[in-house]
Enzyme design. Sequence first.
Site, PDB file in Angstrom:
ATOM      1  N   TYR A  77       0.879  -0.873  -0.095  1.00 25.35           N
ATOM      2  CA  TYR A  77       0.051   0.094   0.067  1.00 25.35           C
ATOM      3  C   TYR A  77       0.861   1.255   0.044  1.00 25.35           C
ATOM      4  O   TYR A  77       0.512   2.215  -0.213  1.00 25.35           O
ATOM      5  CB  TYR A  77      -0.809   0.041   1.274  1.00 25.35           C
ATOM      6  CG  TYR A  77      -2.055  -1.043   1.306  1.00 25.35           C
ATOM      7  CD1 TYR A  77      -2.144  -1.876   0.400  1.00 25.35           C
ATOM      8  CD2 TYR A  77      -2.814  -1.187   2.398  1.00 25.35           C
ATOM      9  CE1 TYR A  77      -2.961  -2.923   0.391  1.00 25.35           C
ATOM     10  CE2 TYR A  77      -3.756  -2.166   2.685  1.00 25.35           C
ATOM     11  CZ  TYR A  77      -3.718  -2.988   1.618  1.00 25.35           C
ATOM     12  OH  TYR A  77      -4.519  -4.208   1.702  1.00 25.35           O
ATOM     13  N   HIS A 117       0.374 -11.606   2.026  1.00 26.64           N
ATOM     14  CA  HIS A 117      -0.689 -10.992   1.298  1.00 26.64           C
ATOM     15  C   HIS A 117      -1.376 -11.768   0.444  1.00 26.64           C
ATOM     16  O   HIS A 117      -2.622 -11.717   0.442  1.00 26.64           O
ATOM     17  CB  HIS A 117      -0.152  -9.636   0.489  1.00 26.64           C
ATOM     18  CG  HIS A 117      -1.033  -8.699   0.247  1.00 26.64           C
ATOM     19  ND1 HIS A 117      -0.532  -7.212   0.497  1.00 26.64           N
ATOM     20  CD2 HIS A 117      -2.312  -8.553   0.310  1.00 26.64           C
ATOM     21  CE1 HIS A 117      -1.715  -6.560   0.365  1.00 26.64           C
ATOM     22  NE2 HIS A 117      -2.758  -7.386  -0.080  1.00 26.64           N
TER      23      HIS A 117
END
Length: 245
Positions: free
Chosen positions: A37, A93
């Site tokens: 991110y 992730h």
Amino acid sequence: MPSPSAGTWQSRGSTCTKAVRTALKLGYDHVDTADVYGNHQAIRQALQGVDRDKIFITSKVRRGDLHHDDLLKMGDRALSELGIDHLDLLLIHWPNRQVPVAETLTAMAELVHQGKVRSIGVSNFTIRDLREAQQVTRVPISVNQVRFHPYNNQRDLLDYCNDHGIVVTAYSPFGNGSLVGDRKLMRIASRYDRSFAQIVLRWLVSKGVVVIPKSTNPNHLADNMDIFDWELEPGDTEAIEALDR
Ligand SMILES: NC(=O)c1ccc[n+]([C@@H]2O[C@H](COP(=O)([O-])OP(=O)(O)OC[C@H]3O[C@@H](n4cnc5c(N)ncnc54)[C@H](OP(=O)(O)O)[C@@H]3O)[C@@H](O)[C@H]2O)c1
């Protein structure tokens, strides 16, 4: 594990700092981020002056950093970027079939033993992926974070995780915004004098899953916390279950 968590995907820089700061002031005690991110440093700004022990911080390691040494480096970098000495939760992730999951989990266990990470988990893992990981891990897999909303009901995965003591965290509870304006949800919401967002979050928390709504709007952030002292009628729960696509 605190719920709701403040989601931060697609939120960067001062917008991210402001949204997380507002969330923390409103009483959120969990922040969800990920290396990919690119907002660890923005979150660090929001954590200034906040009692670290009262906030649960989750981050995720990207698919390209799943080899042992890369993962250890990522762990140290994430702590330094966030300005903290441990993560409460570190997740893989996305699964990556190019890297043996045992190698990744061994590195994650080392971070736990070094006190840099409290718990480990995964994200976007299917039941098959979970079974494989559970067979080789030395540290329990505490969490599976998956896309979970009324159009994308994760019944089988939730049953599997419940049977194996794995917490399910629902990401994109509003389908990354695609559920906004859904007429059936709006109709239910109007009967409770609630927003569609609260209806979705209430439905998810009543299943025992942790939720991560994301908002940069202070009113929405406040709305998304007010989901605990009321219930949905069984008929409305069934109507939401029927939205699964
Ligand atoms: N593990 C993974 O692979 C993965 C993938 C995706 C997401 N995530 C995590 O899950 C978090 C949430 O998912 P997401 O970012 O995809 O989006 P989401 O939470 O499903 O939806 C966010 C959208 O909903 C709007 N919204 C939020 N609260 C609202 C409310 N009360 N009323 C009306 N609209 C509202 C937001 O706009 P406003 O800002 O205007 O409120 C934004 O456009 C992410 O931020 C991230 O932390 C994880």
